[in-house]
Design an enzyme around this catalytic site. Structure first.
Site, PDB file in Angstrom:
ATOM      1  N   SER A 173       0.804  -1.274   0.075  1.00 35.43           N
ATOM      2  CA  SER A 173      -0.107   0.135   0.038  1.00 35.43           C
ATOM      3  C   SER A 173       0.924   1.174  -0.128  1.00 35.43           C
ATOM      4  O   SER A 173       0.422   2.302  -0.715  1.00 35.43           O
ATOM      5  CB  SER A 173      -1.082   0.057   1.138  1.00 35.43           C
ATOM      6  N   LYS A 225      -9.279  -4.138  11.329  1.00 36.32           N
ATOM      7  CA  LYS A 225     -10.339  -3.903  10.623  1.00 36.32           C
ATOM      8  C   LYS A 225     -11.863  -3.901  11.233  1.00 36.32           C
ATOM      9  O   LYS A 225     -12.775  -3.119  11.198  1.00 36.32           O
ATOM     10  CB  LYS A 225     -10.518  -4.731   9.373  1.00 36.32           C
ATOM     11  N   GLY A 241     -13.956 -16.458   5.604  1.00 41.09           N
ATOM     12  CA  GLY A 241     -13.115 -15.491   6.403  1.00 41.09           C
ATOM     13  C   GLY A 241     -13.794 -14.011   6.479  1.00 41.09           C
ATOM     14  O   GLY A 241     -14.562 -13.720   5.829  1.00 41.09           O
ATOM     15  N   GLY A 242     -12.631 -13.300   6.652  1.00 41.43           N
ATOM     16  CA  GLY A 242     -12.914 -11.563   6.610  1.00 41.43           C
ATOM     17  C   GLY A 242     -13.223 -11.180   5.099  1.00 41.43           C
ATOM     18  O   GLY A 242     -14.193 -10.555   5.008  1.00 41.43           O
ATOM     19  N   ASN A 265     -17.028 -23.735   2.768  1.00 45.84           N
ATOM     20  CA  ASN A 265     -15.791 -23.499   3.553  1.00 45.84           C
ATOM     21  C   ASN A 265     -15.225 -24.788   4.215  1.00 45.84           C
ATOM     22  O   ASN A 265     -15.894 -25.797   4.401  1.00 45.84           O
ATOM     23  CB  ASN A 265     -15.981 -22.480   4.586  1.00 45.84           C
ATOM     24  N   ASP A 297     -18.866 -24.985  10.003  1.00 45.13           N
ATOM     25  CA  ASP A 297     -19.586 -24.101  10.885  1.00 45.13           C
ATOM     26  C   ASP A 297     -19.471 -22.806  10.692  1.00 45.13           C
ATOM     27  O   ASP A 297     -20.168 -21.956  10.545  1.00 45.13           O
ATOM     28  CB  ASP A 297     -18.975 -24.358  12.411  1.00 45.13           C
TER      29      ASP A 297
HETATM   30  P1  NAP Z   1      -9.121 -15.211   6.807  1.00 43.07           P
HETATM   31  O1  NAP Z   1     -10.016 -14.309   7.313  1.00 43.07           O
HETATM   32  O2  NAP Z   1      -8.160 -15.695   7.632  1.00 43.07           O
HETATM   33  O3  NAP Z   1      -9.833 -16.493   6.280  1.00 43.07           O
HETATM   34  C1  NAP Z   1      -9.232 -17.399   5.458  1.00 43.07           C
HETATM   35  C2  NAP Z   1     -10.094 -18.360   4.805  1.00 43.07           C
HETATM   36  O4  NAP Z   1      -9.248 -19.253   4.054  1.00 43.07           O
HETATM   37  C3  NAP Z   1     -10.994 -19.235   5.845  1.00 43.07           C
HETATM   38  O5  NAP Z   1     -12.257 -19.425   5.236  1.00 43.07           O
HETATM   39  C4  NAP Z   1     -10.212 -20.510   5.869  1.00 43.07           C
HETATM   40  O6  NAP Z   1     -11.093 -21.689   6.115  1.00 43.07           O
HETATM   41  C5  NAP Z   1      -9.665 -20.566   4.433  1.00 43.07           C
HETATM   42  N1  NAP Z   1      -8.423 -21.506   4.296  1.00 43.07           N
HETATM   43  C6  NAP Z   1      -7.188 -21.045   4.634  1.00 43.07           C
HETATM   44  N2  NAP Z   1      -6.387 -21.969   4.072  1.00 43.07           N
HETATM   45  C7  NAP Z   1      -7.172 -22.942   3.433  1.00 43.07           C
HETATM   46  C8  NAP Z   1      -6.665 -24.290   2.996  1.00 43.07           C
HETATM   47  N3  NAP Z   1      -5.373 -24.690   2.875  1.00 43.07           N
HETATM   48  N4  NAP Z   1      -7.687 -24.835   2.303  1.00 43.07           N
HETATM   49  C9  NAP Z   1      -8.749 -24.432   2.253  1.00 43.07           C
HETATM   50  N5  NAP Z   1      -9.451 -23.313   2.853  1.00 43.07           N
HETATM   51  C10 NAP Z   1      -8.283 -22.563   3.662  1.00 43.07           C
HETATM   52  O7  NAP Z   1      -8.483 -14.450   5.579  1.00 43.07           O
HETATM   53  P2  NAP Z   1      -8.793 -13.373   4.856  1.00 43.07           P
HETATM   54  O8  NAP Z   1      -8.338 -12.013   5.408  1.00 43.07           O
HETATM   55  O9  NAP Z   1     -10.326 -13.547   4.483  1.00 43.07           O
HETATM   56  O10 NAP Z   1      -7.906 -13.508   3.503  1.00 43.07           O
HETATM   57  C11 NAP Z   1      -8.097 -14.379   2.485  1.00 43.07           C
HETATM   58  C12 NAP Z   1      -7.201 -14.389   1.436  1.00 43.07           C
HETATM   59  O11 NAP Z   1      -7.462 -13.125   0.685  1.00 43.07           O
HETATM   60  C13 NAP Z   1      -5.680 -14.342   1.339  1.00 43.07           C
HETATM   61  O12 NAP Z   1      -5.189 -14.824   0.604  1.00 43.07           O
HETATM   62  C14 NAP Z   1      -5.501 -12.699   1.378  1.00 43.07           C
HETATM   63  O13 NAP Z   1      -4.078 -12.373   0.714  1.00 43.07           O
HETATM   64  C15 NAP Z   1      -6.651 -12.349   0.150  1.00 43.07           C
HETATM   65  N6  NAP Z   1      -7.166 -11.008   0.190  1.00 43.07           N
HETATM   66  C16 NAP Z   1      -6.831 -10.233  -1.075  1.00 43.07           C
HETATM   67  C17 NAP Z   1      -7.442  -8.980  -1.175  1.00 43.07           C
HETATM   68  C18 NAP Z   1      -7.273  -8.269  -2.415  1.00 43.07           C
HETATM   69  O14 NAP Z   1      -7.246  -7.076  -2.445  1.00 43.07           O
HETATM   70  N7  NAP Z   1      -6.739  -9.023  -3.551  1.00 43.07           N
HETATM   71  C19 NAP Z   1      -7.902  -8.262   0.133  1.00 43.07           C
HETATM   72  C20 NAP Z   1      -8.051  -9.110   1.109  1.00 43.07           C
HETATM   73  C21 NAP Z   1      -7.506 -10.466   1.187  1.00 43.07           C
HETATM   74  P3  NAP Z   1     -11.141 -22.146   7.565  1.00 43.07           P
HETATM   75  O15 NAP Z   1     -12.220 -21.353   8.227  1.00 43.07           O
HETATM   76  O16 NAP Z   1     -11.678 -23.374   7.514  1.00 43.07           O
HETATM   77  O17 NAP Z   1      -9.953 -21.924   8.348  1.00 43.07           O
END
Ligand code: NAP
Length: 309
Positions: A26, A75, A138-139, A160, A164
């Site tokens: 950023s 956040k 997730g978020g 997911n 749950d």
């Molecule tokens: P988060 O809240 O920690 O959520 C992670 C999610 O991924 C959960 O649903 C988790 O499942 C799942 N997960 C993690 N590892 C996994 C695996 N090996 N197999 C299957 N599911 C898996 O994270 P977040 O903040 O939402 O971020 C998620 C992704 O979005 C990251 O890669 C981040 O870099 C990307 N992102 C991109 C942008 C953009 O601007 N492009 C912005 C924000 C985030 P469980 O619930 O089972 O743990």
């Protein structure tokens, strides 16, 4: 040596709070935008430990910041220290951008608009009436689920690894859809785990599949968020992966092999930053400047800084 005159007594201050933040692109994005737009604004990274969050936020106001971005893990918690929150950010339950004006701190969520704007630009379509599948709970899944419902998706399925969490998110989004005045509500909002054959049928009927999990993200670049049995796609389907490192995940490679339109998360990342910049300056950035800035941003994102040691 030439003197560096980029920062002076009139420079407006913006930046990013989070913990950790060293991996963030950023600062480069925002400072490049300011340079292109000939604006006297600086954007700095600020690593804030959890116990310092309230003092850091009020300190930014005292120091005369025009605004700041908020990243993981603040956040949601930052909302407790703001005076106002936009309707969309309140519905999503997360703020990633704060504007400070006349002593008032107002929170926004530009991740949602960044995603929707990038999706529209890169696919030429929107979510109206579409059957949308979100992988992850997730978020980011929450942000995108609320946004596609506000943009009148026809049906939403959340899948997911931890069932749950998918069920809870589906329930929350259903409640949000019920509370909004948007008249076109999805006909169905469901949550499930990764169970075959159920998800094969869900994927089969999707128009748009969005991966919001971190499965496939660097360094685990061989991973895919869906089991191979469920990865049978149709060329008319759009696959959006929020991951941008690597630029082409296994999931996107597989989607392209079926002839699907595949888009990565770089445009989302870029546009959330652009939207924050517009909020702080009150100035709309032209498409021409956006194209120039995006070209520069691609280079930045291809060589992201190392994370915190
Ligand atoms: P988060 O809240 O920690 O959520 C992670 C999610 O991924 C959960 O649903 C988790 O499942 C799942 N997960 C993690 N590892 C996994 C695996 N090996 N197999 C299957 N599911 C898996 O994270 P977040 O903040 O939402 O971020 C998620 C992704 O979005 C990251 O890669 C981040 O870099 C990307 N992102 C991109 C942008 C953009 O601007 N492009 C912005 C924000 C985030 P469980 O619930 O089972 O743990």
């Amino acid at each position: 040596m030439k003197a560096d005159g980029r920062v002076n007594g009139k420079t407006r201050l913006t930046g990013l709070i989070g913990f950790p933040i060293a991996h963030s692109v950023s600062p480069q994005l925002h400072n490049t935008l300011s340079l292109l737009l000939h604006e006297n604004i600086i954007y700095i990274p600020m690593k804030v430990p959890p116990e310092e969050l309230p003092t850091a936020v009020s300190g930014l106001k005292s120091l005369g910041f025009s605004g700041f971005n908020v990243t993981i893990p603040y956040k949601a918690s930052v909302m407790d220290y703001l005076d106002e929150i936009s309707t969309e950010a309140r519905l999503i339950g997360a703020v990633n951008t704060v504007k400070i004006e006349n002593g008032i701190m107002k929170g926004f969520n530009t991740d949602a608009e960044g995603f929707a704007g990038a999706f529209r630009t890169e696919t030429g379509t929107d979510f109206k009436g579409k059957n949308v599948v979100i992988l992850g709970a997730g978020g980011t899944a929450r942000t995108i689920a609320v946004k596609v419902v506000l943009e009148a998706a026809g049906r939403l399925s959340i899948i997911n690894r931890t069932a749950d969490k998918a069920l809870r998110l589906a329930y929350d989004v259903m409640r949000i859809a019920g509370d909004t005045v948007n008249t076109t509500k999805p006909s169905e909002i469901t949550g499930s785990g990764i169970m075959l054959p159920d998800i094969i049928a869900i994927i089969d009927s999707a128009d748009i599949i969005i991966n919001t999990t971190s499965s496939g993200m660097y360094p685990d670049t061989e991973d895919c968020p869906l089991p191979s049995e469920a990865c049978i796609l149709k060329h008319r389907q759009i696959v959006y992966d929020v991951i941008y490192n690597p630029a082409e995940t296994q999931f996107l490679k597989m989607a392209r092999s079926f002839g699907c339109t595949g888009v990565n998360g770089l445009g989302m990342l870029f546009r959330q930053g652009v939207a924050a910049h517009e909020i702080w300056t009150g100035r709309k950035i032209t498409e021409e400047t956006l194209i120039e800035a995006f070209t520069a941003f691609r280079e930045i994102a291809a060589n992201p800084p190392e994370g915190d040691e």
